[in-house]
Design a protein around this motif. Structure first.
Motif, PDB file in Angstrom:
ATOM      1  N   PRO A 102       0.829  -1.213   0.000  1.00  0.00           N
ATOM      2  CA  PRO A 102       0.000   0.000   0.000  1.00  0.00           C
ATOM      3  C   PRO A 102       0.862   1.262   0.000  1.00  0.00           C
ATOM      4  CG  PRO A 102       0.133  -0.892   2.203  1.00  0.00           C
ATOM      5  CD  PRO A 102       0.842  -1.882   1.309  1.00  0.00           C
ATOM      6  N   ARG A 103       0.276   2.348  -0.425  1.00  0.00           N
ATOM      7  CA  ARG A 103       0.955   3.649  -0.364  1.00  0.00           C
ATOM      8  C   ARG A 103       0.632   4.375   0.934  1.00  0.00           C
ATOM      9  NH1 ARG A 103       2.615   5.261  -5.744  1.00  0.00           N
ATOM     10  NH2 ARG A 103       1.959   3.647  -7.218  1.00  0.00           N
ATOM     11  N   ASP A 104      -0.422   3.967   1.607  1.00  0.00           N
ATOM     12  CA  ASP A 104      -0.912   4.694   2.777  1.00  0.00           C
ATOM     13  C   ASP A 104      -1.626   3.689   3.675  1.00  0.00           C
ATOM     14  OD1 ASP A 104      -2.368   6.299   4.583  1.00  0.00           O
ATOM     15  OD2 ASP A 104      -2.731   7.856   3.120  1.00  0.00           O
ATOM     16  N   ILE A 105      -1.338   3.732   4.962  1.00  0.00           N
ATOM     17  CA  ILE A 105      -2.072   2.933   5.945  1.00  0.00           C
ATOM     18  C   ILE A 105      -2.621   3.898   6.986  1.00  0.00           C
ATOM     19  CG2 ILE A 105      -1.910   1.195   7.764  1.00  0.00           C
ATOM     20  CD1 ILE A 105       0.372  -0.089   6.178  1.00  0.00           C
ATOM     21  N   ARG A 106      -3.915   3.776   7.269  1.00  0.00           N
ATOM     22  CA  ARG A 106      -4.529   4.621   8.294  1.00  0.00           C
ATOM     23  C   ARG A 106      -5.302   3.759   9.275  1.00  0.00           C
ATOM     24  NH1 ARG A 106      -5.979  10.684   6.455  1.00  0.00           N
ATOM     25  NH2 ARG A 106      -4.445  10.899   4.790  1.00  0.00           N
ATOM     26  N   TRP A 109       8.921  19.270   3.427  1.00  0.00           N
ATOM     27  CA  TRP A 109       7.622  19.622   3.980  1.00  0.00           C
ATOM     28  C   TRP A 109       7.629  19.651   5.506  1.00  0.00           C
ATOM     29  CZ3 TRP A 109       4.761  16.866   7.437  1.00  0.00           C
ATOM     30  CH2 TRP A 109       5.171  15.543   7.661  1.00  0.00           C
ATOM     31  N   PHE A 110       8.329  18.710   6.144  1.00  0.00           N
ATOM     32  CA  PHE A 110       8.249  18.593   7.609  1.00  0.00           C
ATOM     33  C   PHE A 110       8.940  19.762   8.304  1.00  0.00           C
ATOM     34  CE2 PHE A 110      11.957  16.231   6.234  1.00  0.00           C
ATOM     35  CZ  PHE A 110      12.947  16.601   7.126  1.00  0.00           C
ATOM     36  N   ARG A 111       9.802  20.473   7.588  1.00  0.00           N
ATOM     37  CA  ARG A 111      10.403  21.686   8.140  1.00  0.00           C
ATOM     38  C   ARG A 111       9.606  22.927   7.733  1.00  0.00           C
ATOM     39  NH1 ARG A 111      15.073  20.112  10.332  1.00  0.00           N
ATOM     40  NH2 ARG A 111      16.374  18.531   9.321  1.00  0.00           N
ATOM     41  N   PHE A 127       6.829  14.665  -8.895  1.00  0.00           N
ATOM     42  CA  PHE A 127       7.344  14.328  -7.565  1.00  0.00           C
ATOM     43  C   PHE A 127       8.842  14.609  -7.481  1.00  0.00           C
ATOM     44  CE2 PHE A 127       9.436  11.231  -4.803  1.00  0.00           C
ATOM     45  CZ  PHE A 127       8.773  11.394  -3.601  1.00  0.00           C
ATOM     46  N   TYR A 128       9.582  14.194  -8.500  1.00  0.00           N
ATOM     47  CA  TYR A 128      11.036  14.331  -8.455  1.00  0.00           C
ATOM     48  C   TYR A 128      11.515  15.746  -8.763  1.00  0.00           C
ATOM     49  CZ  TYR A 128      11.364   9.306  -7.922  1.00  0.00           C
ATOM     50  OH  TYR A 128      11.247   8.023  -7.436  1.00  0.00           O
ATOM     51  N   SER A 129      10.678  16.555  -9.388  1.00  0.00           N
ATOM     52  CA  SER A 129      11.074  17.938  -9.666  1.00  0.00           C
ATOM     53  C   SER A 129      10.665  18.899  -8.556  1.00  0.00           C
ATOM     54  CB  SER A 129      10.468  18.406 -10.996  1.00  0.00           C
ATOM     55  OG  SER A 129       9.053  18.416 -10.930  1.00  0.00           O
ATOM     56  N   ASP A 130       9.857  18.421  -7.630  1.00  0.00           N
ATOM     57  CA  ASP A 130       9.324  19.238  -6.540  1.00  0.00           C
ATOM     58  C   ASP A 130      10.244  19.121  -5.327  1.00  0.00           C
ATOM     59  OD1 ASP A 130       7.788  20.597  -4.700  1.00  0.00           O
ATOM     60  OD2 ASP A 130       6.084  19.217  -4.778  1.00  0.00           O
ATOM     61  N   HIS A 161       4.969   6.809   3.067  1.00  0.00           N
ATOM     62  CA  HIS A 161       6.409   6.940   2.849  1.00  0.00           C
ATOM     63  C   HIS A 161       6.926   8.368   2.949  1.00  0.00           C
ATOM     64  CE1 HIS A 161      10.397   5.993   1.468  1.00  0.00           C
ATOM     65  NE2 HIS A 161      10.275   6.814   0.443  1.00  0.00           N
ATOM     66  N   VAL A 162       6.154   9.355   2.461  1.00  0.00           N
ATOM     67  CA  VAL A 162       6.714  10.705   2.342  1.00  0.00           C
ATOM     68  C   VAL A 162       6.067  11.723   3.262  1.00  0.00           C
ATOM     69  CG1 VAL A 162       7.236  12.611   0.746  1.00  0.00           C
ATOM     70  CG2 VAL A 162       7.350  10.251  -0.060  1.00  0.00           C
ATOM     71  N   SER A 163       4.746  11.910   3.141  1.00  0.00           N
ATOM     72  CA  SER A 163       4.087  13.004   3.858  1.00  0.00           C
ATOM     73  C   SER A 163       2.576  12.791   3.845  1.00  0.00           C
ATOM     74  CB  SER A 163       4.418  14.342   3.177  1.00  0.00           C
ATOM     75  OG  SER A 163       3.529  14.600   2.096  1.00  0.00           O
ATOM     76  N   PRO A 164       1.819  13.663   4.534  1.00  0.00           N
ATOM     77  CA  PRO A 164       0.357  13.537   4.483  1.00  0.00           C
ATOM     78  C   PRO A 164      -0.245  13.944   3.142  1.00  0.00           C
ATOM     79  CG  PRO A 164       1.079  14.828   6.396  1.00  0.00           C
ATOM     80  CD  PRO A 164       2.255  14.696   5.493  1.00  0.00           C
ATOM     81  N   LEU A 165       0.514  14.621   2.275  1.00  0.00           N
ATOM     82  CA  LEU A 165      -0.051  15.088   1.015  1.00  0.00           C
ATOM     83  C   LEU A 165      -0.321  13.920   0.069  1.00  0.00           C
ATOM     84  CD1 LEU A 165       1.996  18.301   0.110  1.00  0.00           C
ATOM     85  CD2 LEU A 165      -0.297  18.141   1.087  1.00  0.00           C
ATOM     86  N   PRO A 166      -1.534  13.769  -0.439  1.00  0.00           N
ATOM     87  CA  PRO A 166      -1.807  12.687  -1.395  1.00  0.00           C
ATOM     88  C   PRO A 166      -0.903  12.749  -2.620  1.00  0.00           C
ATOM     89  CG  PRO A 166      -3.864  13.617  -0.585  1.00  0.00           C
ATOM     90  CD  PRO A 166      -2.769  14.511  -0.078  1.00  0.00           C
ATOM     91  N   GLY A 167      -0.537  13.943  -3.056  1.00  0.00           N
ATOM     92  CA  GLY A 167       0.333  14.068  -4.213  1.00  0.00           C
ATOM     93  C   GLY A 167       1.712  13.484  -4.007  1.00  0.00           C
ATOM     94  N   HIS A 168       2.135  13.359  -2.763  1.00  0.00           N
ATOM     95  CA  HIS A 168       3.442  12.787  -2.464  1.00  0.00           C
ATOM     96  C   HIS A 168       3.428  11.262  -2.449  1.00  0.00           C
ATOM     97  CE1 HIS A 168       5.052  16.671  -0.343  1.00  0.00           C
ATOM     98  NE2 HIS A 168       5.016  16.779  -1.663  1.00  0.00           N
ATOM     99  N   GLN A 169       2.267  10.668  -2.747  1.00  0.00           N
ATOM    100  CA  GLN A 169       2.185   9.212  -2.817  1.00  0.00           C
ATOM    101  C   GLN A 169       2.294   8.696  -4.243  1.00  0.00           C
ATOM    102  OE1 GLN A 169      -1.244   7.766  -0.675  1.00  0.00           O
ATOM    103  NE2 GLN A 169      -0.872   9.116   1.053  1.00  0.00           N
ATOM    104  N   HIS A 170       2.476   9.595  -5.194  1.00  0.00           N
ATOM    105  CA  HIS A 170       2.567   9.211  -6.604  1.00  0.00           C
ATOM    106  C   HIS A 170       3.907   9.715  -7.131  1.00  0.00           C
ATOM    107  CE1 HIS A 170      -1.572   7.824  -6.643  1.00  0.00           C
ATOM    108  NE2 HIS A 170      -1.841   8.883  -5.887  1.00  0.00           N
ATOM    109  N   TYR A 171       4.748   8.770  -7.526  1.00  0.00           N
ATOM    110  CA  TYR A 171       6.145   9.079  -7.798  1.00  0.00           C
ATOM    111  C   TYR A 171       6.369   9.314  -9.296  1.00  0.00           C
ATOM    112  CZ  TYR A 171       5.983   6.845  -3.217  1.00  0.00           C
ATOM    113  OH  TYR A 171       5.655   6.492  -1.933  1.00  0.00           O
TER     114      TYR A 171
END
Length: 257
Positions: free
Chosen positions: A151-155, A186-188, A177-180, A163-173
């Motif tokens: 899975p990409r997300d477990i709740r 984000w966590f800072r 994703f790689y240019s952003d 894997h990355v952050s709460p943003l749904p867009g960060h779950q699609h690589y």
């Protein structure tokens, strides 16, 4: 009540991952789930990025080749072979308690399933050992099918693991994703994403933080999320989730091993 044992990005450092699981009493001498994991009392979360060593030194530890050359097909075959052996063991372990051992899909895992981009280390090594177009090999079909189930997300309620952050867009690589820059920052820059997503707590990887696991706290000193790409510092995250309690999370801590 469940105890969650969360392990950060592996990046082919399987020996340290196995040590963490042993230290947490999650794996037995046969490489299978221990009784607390089989019962579901312990829930194991691997935050993703099983594959691709992070540096030239890590490729050397994996393959015994010094220097490792990602332009040498024989070197690529050895790197792939060594990772495949460990993925086989991990697949067997996960299938010994699939209800309690969870593996998230990281961007490096996605890259070997969909090798449309060339990823690499900061030192210039290209992660192409699983890209036949560039001298690598196909991931065996049964391992590919297994990784496609990640899975990409477990709740669990308002507790999130991804894997990355709460943003749904960060779950699609994808290319975006790689240019952003935000997946690494984000966590800072915008830790409020966790509150905006309506989460009580989130567990993420993808980015190494100085001194190991980062547990972010809000202005009231409440833990809000953890960034756990810290296997290289020999730490894993532990937390207890109790759905029957008003304050359902406790015991959130980085555990050295």
């Amino acid at each position: 009540m469940h105890k969650f044992i969360c392990i950060g990005d592996v990046h082919a450092d399987f020996p340290t991952m196995w040590e963490a699981l042993r230290a947490a009493s999650c794996i037995d001498a046969q490489g299978l789930a221990t009784p607390p994991v089989q019962s579901g009392a312990y829930q194991v979360i691997l935050i993703g990025d099983l594959v691709h060593p992070k540096s030239a030194q890590a490729y050397t530890r994996l393959t015994g080749l010094r220097p490792f050359d990602s332009g040498d097909q024989e070197h690529l075959l050895i790197a792939a072979r060594e990772q495949i052996k460990e993925l086989e063991k991990l697949c067997t372990y996960q299938r010994s308690a699939p209800h309690a051992i969870h593996i998230l899909l990281g961007n490096h895992d996605d890259n070997i399933l969909n090798p449309h981009l060339i990823l690499g280390t900061s030192g210039g090594i290209k992660h192409v050992e699983f890209d036949p177009r560039r001298g690598g090999v196909h991931l065996p079909a049964h391992l590919r099918e297994w990784m496609q189930t990640f899975p990409r997300d477990i709740r669990i309620g308002t507790l999130q693991f991804t894997h990355v952050s709460p943003l749904p867009g960060h779950q699609h690589y994808d290319d975006l994703f790689y240019s952003d820059r935000s997946p690494k920052r984000w966590f800072r820059d915008t830790p409020e994403y966790v509150d905006m997503a309506g989460l009580s707590f989130g567990v993420y990887g993808h980015t190494q933080v100085d001194d190991g696991i980062l547990i972010h706290r809000d202005e009231q000193d409440r833990p809000r999320f953890a960034v756990i790409d810290a296997l290289h510092t020999r730490q894993y995250l532990e937390l207890i989730h109790d759905e029957g309690q008003q304050s359902s999370l406790r015991g959130i801590q980085a555990v050295p091993f």
